[in-house]
Design a protein around this motif. Structure first.
Motif, short mmCIF file in Angstrom:
data_model
loop_
_atom_site.label_atom_id
_atom_site.label_comp_id
_atom_site.label_asym_id
_atom_site.label_seq_id
_atom_site.Cartn_x
_atom_site.Cartn_y
_atom_site.Cartn_z
N GLY A 22 113.93 117.97 124.80
CA GLY A 22 114.07 116.58 124.44
C GLY A 22 112.79 115.80 124.67
O GLY A 22 112.41 114.93 123.89
N CYS A 23 112.05 116.10 125.76
CA CYS A 23 110.78 115.45 126.03
C CYS A 23 109.79 115.70 124.90
O CYS A 23 109.04 114.82 124.50
N ALA A 24 109.81 116.93 124.34
CA ALA A 24 108.90 117.26 123.26
C ALA A 24 109.17 116.37 122.05
O ALA A 24 108.26 115.88 121.41
N GLU A 25 110.47 116.13 121.76
CA GLU A 25 110.82 115.28 120.63
C GLU A 25 110.32 113.86 120.87
O GLU A 25 109.78 113.23 119.98
N ALA A 273 122.43 128.27 125.67
CA ALA A 273 121.56 127.09 125.73
C ALA A 273 120.79 126.93 124.42
O ALA A 273 120.57 125.80 123.96
N ARG A 274 120.37 128.04 123.82
CA ARG A 274 119.69 127.94 122.52
C ARG A 274 120.64 127.35 121.47
O ARG A 274 120.26 126.50 120.66
N LYS A 275 121.88 127.79 121.50
CA LYS A 275 122.86 127.28 120.53
C LYS A 275 123.11 125.79 120.74
O LYS A 275 123.15 125.02 119.78
N GLY A 281 120.02 119.11 118.13
CA GLY A 281 118.81 118.72 117.40
C GLY A 281 117.54 118.82 118.21
O GLY A 281 116.47 118.42 117.74
N ASP A 282 117.62 119.34 119.43
CA ASP A 282 116.42 119.47 120.24
C ASP A 282 115.51 120.60 119.76
O ASP A 282 114.31 120.60 120.02
N LYS A 532 120.13 122.46 109.62
CA LYS A 532 120.77 122.23 108.32
C LYS A 532 119.78 121.75 107.27
O LYS A 532 120.00 121.94 106.07
N ASP A 533 118.67 121.12 107.71
CA ASP A 533 117.71 120.59 106.75
C ASP A 533 116.40 121.38 106.73
O ASP A 533 115.39 120.90 106.23
#
Length: 554
Positions: A22-25, A273-275, A281-282, A532-533
């Motif tokens: 999340g920090c990366a986003e 955790a990956r899932k 969206g992370d 999805k995108d």
């Protein structure tokens, strides 16, 4: 696969991973850059090293495939050989000298020219390696393909297949070999034969391997300065935060420029955790999707890609471990004891199937008439009795904290196989070990192991890459010496006529299954998923997915 642990611990890992991702986003948003130019991809493990010459693990090679290029490369989504940094290649009349015509105008990431001299610098670096560079753990693929070096420093090293490199002009290079080999030129598709910048190799002392065989210390080139010609350039590796960042090579000319500006590989070892990170969206994709998650994620609209089953999961029997394993009847009994179909049906993804030999049926040389060992408990008990092995106890190693394309749940696989063995009277001593280095070291050296399971994903579309890699010489993993089998492998490898070579591969598959050094278990189609995108990535049987074509639809 991960070791058993309390649910609280799993949750902690998941929260930590999501927090970091999340920090990366947030950082990207703060910089004002479009998030649609940045893709964060979740991987199961850290790369071992960033110099693919020194790597054999999938995560190191995944990064290398984006940063480096090879003379020839697999077709996208397939196994056939296609142009890479070389536009064409032809052998001479002896089949031992190959002339490569190189692309012109290609630059390394440091701005220096790619040319024939650069190719020779790379091959001469590998060929003239000394000291720890000759360790099988440091240059595994060179030794698998080329055998030895200019001056071998170990008695067990064979003569080098590679002989010399000659730059005839800037775009023409001759590679000479000591004999005809099935490995040339297909093996040059391997990322371990990527072409590096000679300037960077010299500046960052790429061959200065330090430490010892048990504690290899890699030079700064291998950890901080990988310099190739690929569509992405290395930017940074935050080891503590388990994040490796690549950026688009704006001067890329071998093909279209990458559509992404930034590509981040984020290590999240826990499958769940990956899932969760994908769903939140992370991250915008991850590899090694659990078999039970394929259909649910697909149903939610995620872009699920299933690779062809170009791999093998096998049970190895070390004939220098328990002396009883040197008896063919005991090995046959173990093969008959395993209910491989039940394992495939219950633990492997849709499309997986039981293996009859150590290579998939999509590779030339697969043999429909090899000896087979269908599940038969009574036959297994009979063979054990005939061998005087009715009170047999075997050490059975299995890995923890790992998931591989051919092996989604190691502990579950161990439990099923050990249950089958116990059903025919074999006592099993389970030995769980951390995947690397403990498990890999324990099962590839010495004789303190009886049974273990492992696998192989093909590197290119030739049978030798499967069965030759495993059985063409003495290896501690199997603990046998079979000179007749080794001679047949050498004959096949040196046979230039492909039709004749394929027939020898069929003979080899039959001989291997008759000798039965291990039990081939299954071929599995591993899945990789994207958001999805996210579109543009093509699944590869070689795990050679190319992120340069990835893009966001919106």
């Amino acid at each position: 696969m991960r070791a058993p642990r309390p649910k609280v611990a799993i949750a902690a890992v998941a929260v930590a991973a999501l927090a970091v991702a999340g920090c990366a986003e947030s950082d990207r948003g703060d910089s004002g850059e479009s998030q649609k130019d940045t893709l964060v991809f979740g991987v199961a493990g850290d790369p071992k090293v960033l110099d693919p010459s020194l790597a054999s693990d999938g995560e190191s090679l995944r990064v290398a495939r984006q940063v480096f290029e090879t003379l020839v490369r697999p077709e996208e989504g397939g196994t056939k050989i296609t142009p890479g940094l070389a536009e064409s290649w032809t052998p001479d009349s002896t089949g031992t000298v190959w002339t490569f015509k190189l692309r012109s105008g290609v630059k390394f990431h440091d701005g220096t020219d790619f040319n024939a001299e650069a190719v020779c610098v790379n091959f001469n670096r590998w060929y003239n390696a000394t000291g720890l560079m000759q360790s099988p753990d440091v240059t595994p693929y060179w030794q698998d393909v080329m055998g030895g070096f200019a001056k071998n420093e170990r008695e067990d090293l064979p003569e080098s297949l590679f002989k010399s490199c000659a730059a005839k002009d800037a775009t023409t290079v001759d590679l000479a070999f000591t004999r005809v080999s099935s490995k040339v030129p297909a093996a040059l598709m391997l990322p371990s034969f990527s072409i590096h910048s000679p300037k960077a190799l010299d500046e960052f002392k790429a061959s200065a391997i330090g430490g010892s065989a048990d504690n290899v210390q890699y030079p700064s080139y291998a950890m901080e300065h990988p310099t190739g010609t690929g569509p992405f350039k290395f930017k940074s590796w935050d080891v503590a935060n388990k994040t490796l960042t690549l950026e688009r090579n704006e001067d890329y000319t071998t093909g279209p420029k990458a559509k992404l500006k930034t590509l981040i590989f984020k290590t999240i070892s826990d499958e769940n955790a990956r899932k969760q990170a994908l769903r939140s969206g992370d991250i915008q994709g991850y590899d090694l999707v659990g078999p039970a998650d394929v259909e649910p994620l697909k149903g939610e609209g995620f872009n699920m890609l299933t690779r062809p089953a170009f791999n093998i999961l096998y049970l190895a029997m070390n004939q220098k471990g328990n002396p009883k394993l040197a008896d063919i009847k005991v090995r046959q009994a173990i093969a008959y004891a395993l209910n491989r179909q039940a394992l495939v049906d219950s633990k492997l993804p849709p499309g997986a199937k039981v293996a009859t030999q150590f290579m998939p049926d999509t590779v030339e040389g697969w043999n429909s008439s090899v000896p087979t060992y269908d599940y038969n408990v009574e036959k297994a008990k009979q063979l054990l009795a005939e061998a005087g092995a009715t009170n047999l106890t075997l050490r059975f190693h299995y890995p923890t904290e790992v998931t591989r394309p051919y092996m989604p749940n190691p502990k579950d696989i161990f439990e099923l196989l050990s249950t089958d063995l116990q059903a025919v009277g074999i006592k099993v001593q389970g030995i769980p070990l951390k995947w690397t280095p403990d498990y890999l070291n324990a099962t590839s050296s010495g004789s303190a192991h009886d049974l273990h399971f492992l696998g192989w994903t093909g590197d290119y579309g030739d049978a030798y890459n499967f069965i030759g890699t495993m059985f063409d010489r003495q290896k501690a993993e199997w603990g046998f010496n079979n000179p007749a089998l080794f001679a047949l492998f050498k004959q096949a490898d040196s046979t230039a006529d492909s039709a004749a070579r394929f027939e020898l591969y069929k003979q080899l598959n039959a001989e291997v299954m008759k000798f039965l050094p291990g039990v081939p278990i299954s071929h599995s189609p591993p899945a990789i998923v994207f958001g999805k995108d996210v579109t543009g990535v093509k699944a590869s049987p070689l795990t050679d997915e190319r992120f340069a074509t990835a893009e966001f639809k919106s």
